[in-house]
Each structure stands twice: as structure tokens, then as C-alpha cells.
Write an enzyme that holds these catalytic residues in place. Structure first.
Site, mmCIF file in Angstrom:
data_model
loop_
_atom_site.group_PDB
_atom_site.id
_atom_site.type_symbol
_atom_site.label_atom_id
_atom_site.label_comp_id
_atom_site.label_asym_id
_atom_site.label_seq_id
_atom_site.Cartn_x
_atom_site.Cartn_y
_atom_site.Cartn_z
ATOM 1 N N HIS A 1 33.931 177.341 8.771
ATOM 2 C CA HIS A 1 34.960 178.277 9.458
ATOM 3 C C HIS A 1 36.386 178.123 10.412
ATOM 4 C CE1 HIS A 1 38.770 181.773 7.913
ATOM 5 N NE2 HIS A 1 38.242 181.742 9.278
ATOM 6 N N ASP A 2 35.921 177.086 11.187
ATOM 7 C CA ASP A 2 36.309 176.699 12.380
ATOM 8 C C ASP A 2 37.013 175.369 12.145
ATOM 9 O OD1 ASP A 2 36.593 179.000 13.995
ATOM 10 O OD2 ASP A 2 34.698 178.959 15.274
ATOM 11 N N SER B 1 42.839 180.608 9.039
ATOM 12 C CA SER B 1 42.207 182.401 8.578
ATOM 13 C C SER B 1 42.241 182.944 8.249
ATOM 14 C CB SER B 1 41.071 182.327 9.682
ATOM 15 O OG SER B 1 39.900 183.148 9.682
ATOM 16 N N ASP C 1 31.941 177.063 4.100
ATOM 17 C CA ASP C 1 32.970 177.821 5.042
ATOM 18 C C ASP C 1 31.885 179.336 4.352
ATOM 19 O OD1 ASP C 1 34.832 180.494 5.799
ATOM 20 O OD2 ASP C 1 36.260 178.780 5.855
ATOM 21 N N ARG D 1 31.053 190.204 18.355
ATOM 22 C CA ARG D 1 31.329 188.520 18.474
ATOM 23 C C ARG D 1 30.594 187.855 18.038
ATOM 24 N NH1 ARG D 1 36.165 185.918 17.840
ATOM 25 N NH2 ARG D 1 36.296 183.766 18.973
#
Length: 349
Positions: free
Chosen positions: A324-325, A152, A294, A213
Site C-alpha cells: 500500500h505504501d 490512498s 496491496d 499505528r
């Protein structure tokens, strides 16, 4: 670029040799992990020259090949648990016994990003992070890294390092990070920063950061994963409708607020959007790892990056519901890629 008043302050007692009058890890007697910090004078791209302190952690023998590991903006110097520092790291499943990045045979180096402590309220560029790493390697007497493994934001920093300090690096593994931020992802982050700003206007910094978040979690994962995990009917709680994912989002927000200064979040989020690299200027071989689905780093951006590397890049594509994780969840598959790159054994995920 030079160090000013460089002071190493290891937190482990099992050290020998000296640098600037303080201990440095060296030789077979070194503990399995050492922490410390250095003072540097860093010419920053957008903020002038600043005197800063870098906090680092090193695992593994001093004579082993060195690999720098960097994660997202929430990552830090403690990559994985060790006998010396037993608390959970952010990548325990990737840096462990039997893995490609086994601290018994690899010197794993990591640091807290410039600005991560929230004391620097100024624009931070990925070039600043790359130059800070070079200064840290000088202090640790590491001439050349076997590899830089970046995930990332760490992949973005790794690309900058490969442009600015190619003589210090043999190869780069860039996972879920490209040469520029995608405009869609930048828009997500802009809204997250606005959530923080609204919280600040109401003297509710923590609430604003938690909301930011929670927005981020939606961009990190995929609709497919949410469909599997949270496919249950909403409930009415105190006269309000509450959907199944809200407990998960609330927990993610609370955990992040507990460990992240607001200023650090804002400046490192901005840093992602400031990032730009000319792929043609990257001076080392690069393995680009992309994930279908992603939402922050589309596959097309990774393809463009590899094409721009002009023969110095190879692309590996993973399919995963984690978006993305994926680098944090699909650790076996990521480790196979690292094995193929760092050991040259031809393994495939």
C-alpha cells in the site's frame, strides 16, 4: 453550499490582490509557496452544519495549471519542501523540480483534512472532504483543476470530488484507493481503533495510538519486504524475546503519536470505512493505479472500479514489495504515470 465569514490568512508576505479584505497570491510576483487558512460553513453528511477552518498551502505560479494533491489520512498541506517553507514534506520526491508536478510550472494545492487537527469529534465522510475542497478552490479563485492526484484516502476523496464537483475537474489520478473500503481492510482498522480505546481506558492514549499505528504498518507493507529487512534471529532482552522488526515498529508508533491527535486518527480512520462511491456517477476521466499485493486495496477492487467507470477509466498496475505504501516509495514509477496522464506523452512505468 456557501462560505460564511471566509477569511484568507496567508503566511507568506509576497502576495497581491485581495479576497474578503485579505491578500491572495496572484501573478508572477507570488512567492514559490503560500500558506493560509479559511473559515467555512460546511454542511456535513453525518454531523450537521459545522463552522470549521481549513489550512492550505499552494506552491507555484498563480497562472499555472492547478493540481490538487491529497495523500493518506496522515498527509497534510505541506506536500514538499520549498524555498519559503523548507521543512520536509510528505511527498518531496513527487513534487519537485524536474518532476511532472514541478512547482515551477504547476500550481500545486493541498490542505489539511477536515478533522486533522483533532477538534472535530464527529463522523467525517469523504463527501465532506470533497465539499471542503470545493470551498477552498472558491476562496483561491481556482475555477477548474487540471487534475486531482489522490493517494490512498486522498484517492477516495478525489473520487467523491469527481462525483460531486465534476465541472471543477478535468481528470483524476487515483492511486491505491477505490470506490469502497475492502471488508478485510475495515477489519484491520476496527482493531486499530480498539487498540486506541483500550489505551484510553488505561489513561494511556499515546500507547494505544502507537499500537494502532504499529498494526497499520503491517497492513501497509508486505511480508516480502519484512522478510528482506528483518530476517534475523530474535534477541532476549530483559528476559523477554524481542523480534527484529520491533525497533522499526516502535519508531513508527512514536513518530505518529508525536504529530497526530487521537481524535483526528479515530475520526479519519472511520472516514475511510464510511466511504462509498458509485463509479457510474464519476463524471471525469480516471486513471486508477493499483499495486499487486496491496493488502488494503486489493487489485480486484481496482478492477471493479474501472469496470464501473463505464469507459471513463484506465487501469495501471504496479508490482512492488512496498504494498500500500508503493506511492511513497516507488516515486519514479508513479511520476512516469503522472507524466503519461498529465502531459500525454505515453510514458510507461
Amino acid at each position: 453550499m456557501s462560505l460564511v465569514n471566509t477569511v484568507l490568512q496567508p503566511e507568506s508576505r509576497d502576495t497581491v490582490e485581495t479576497f474578503a479584505g485579505t491578500p491572495l497570491p496572484s501573478g508572477d510576483t507570488v512567492a514559490s509557496a503560500v500558506r493560509g487558512e479559511i473559515a467555512i460553513c460546511l454542511p456535513m453528511r453525518h454531523a450537521g452544519t459545522r463552522e470549521l477552518r481549513l489550512r492550505y498551502e499552494v506552491q507555484g505560479p498563480a497562472d499555472a495549471p492547478a493540481v490538487f494533491v491529497a495523500g493518506g489520512i496522515s498527509a497534510h498541506r505541506h506536500v514538499s519542501a520549498s524555498e519559503v517553507f523548507a521543512e520536509r514534506g510528505w511527498a518531496d520526491a513527487l513534487v519537485a523540480a524536474g518532476r511532472t508536478l514541478d512547482p515551477a510550472r504547476t500550481r500545486v494545492v493541498a490542505f489539511d483534512y477536515v478533522g486533522a487537527d483533532g477538534r472535530l469529534d464527529a463522523p467525517i465522510d469523504t463527501t465532506d472532504q470533497a465539499d471542503a475542497i470545493a470551498l477552498l478552490l472558491d476562496a483561491l479563485r481556482i475555477g477548474k483543476l487540471q487534475a486531482f492526484v489522490g493517494y490512498s484516502y486522498g484517492a477516495m476523496v478525489g473520487l467523491q470530488f469527481a462525483v460531486r464537483h465534476p465541472a471543477r475537474l478535468r481528470r483524476l489520478v487515483a492511486v491505491s484507493g477505490a470506490h469502497r473500503p475492502h471488508p478485510y481492510a475495515s477489519a484491520w482498522r476496527a482493531l486499530q481503533r480498539r487498540a486506541v480505546a483500550l489505551g484510553q481506558l488505561q489513561c494511556a492514549d499515546a500507547a494505544g495510538l502507537a499500537l494502532a499505528r504499529q498494526f497499520a504498518m503491517l497492513s501497509y507493507r508486505t511480508p516480502e519486504e519484512f522478510g528482506e529487512r528483518f530476517d534475523s534471529a530474535p534477541e532476549i532482552v530483559n528476559g523477554r524475546v524481542r523480534c527484529a522488526a520491533e525497533d522499526y515498529l516502535d519508531a513508527a508508533g512514536a513518530q505518529y503519536v508525536a504529530r497526530t491527535p487521537v481524535t483526528a486518527y479515530l475520526r479519519l480512520s472511520e472516514s475511510i470505512d464510511l466511504h462509498r462511491v458509485d463509479p457510474a456517477a464519476v463524471g471525469v476521466p480516471v486513471t486508477v493505479v493499483a499495486v499487486e499485493g496491496d493488502r488494503l486495496v486489493p487489485l480486484s477492487d481496482s478492477v471493479n472500479l474501472v469496470e464501473g467507470l463505464q469507459g471513463r477509466g484506465q487501469l495501471r498496475v504496479l508490482r512492488s514489495p512496498y504494498g500500500h505504501d508503493t506511492f511513497l516509495k516507488e516515486t519514479d514509477r508513479i511520476d512516469l504515470i503522472l507524466a503519461a496522464v498529465l502531459r500525454g506523452n505515453g510514458a510507461h512505468p
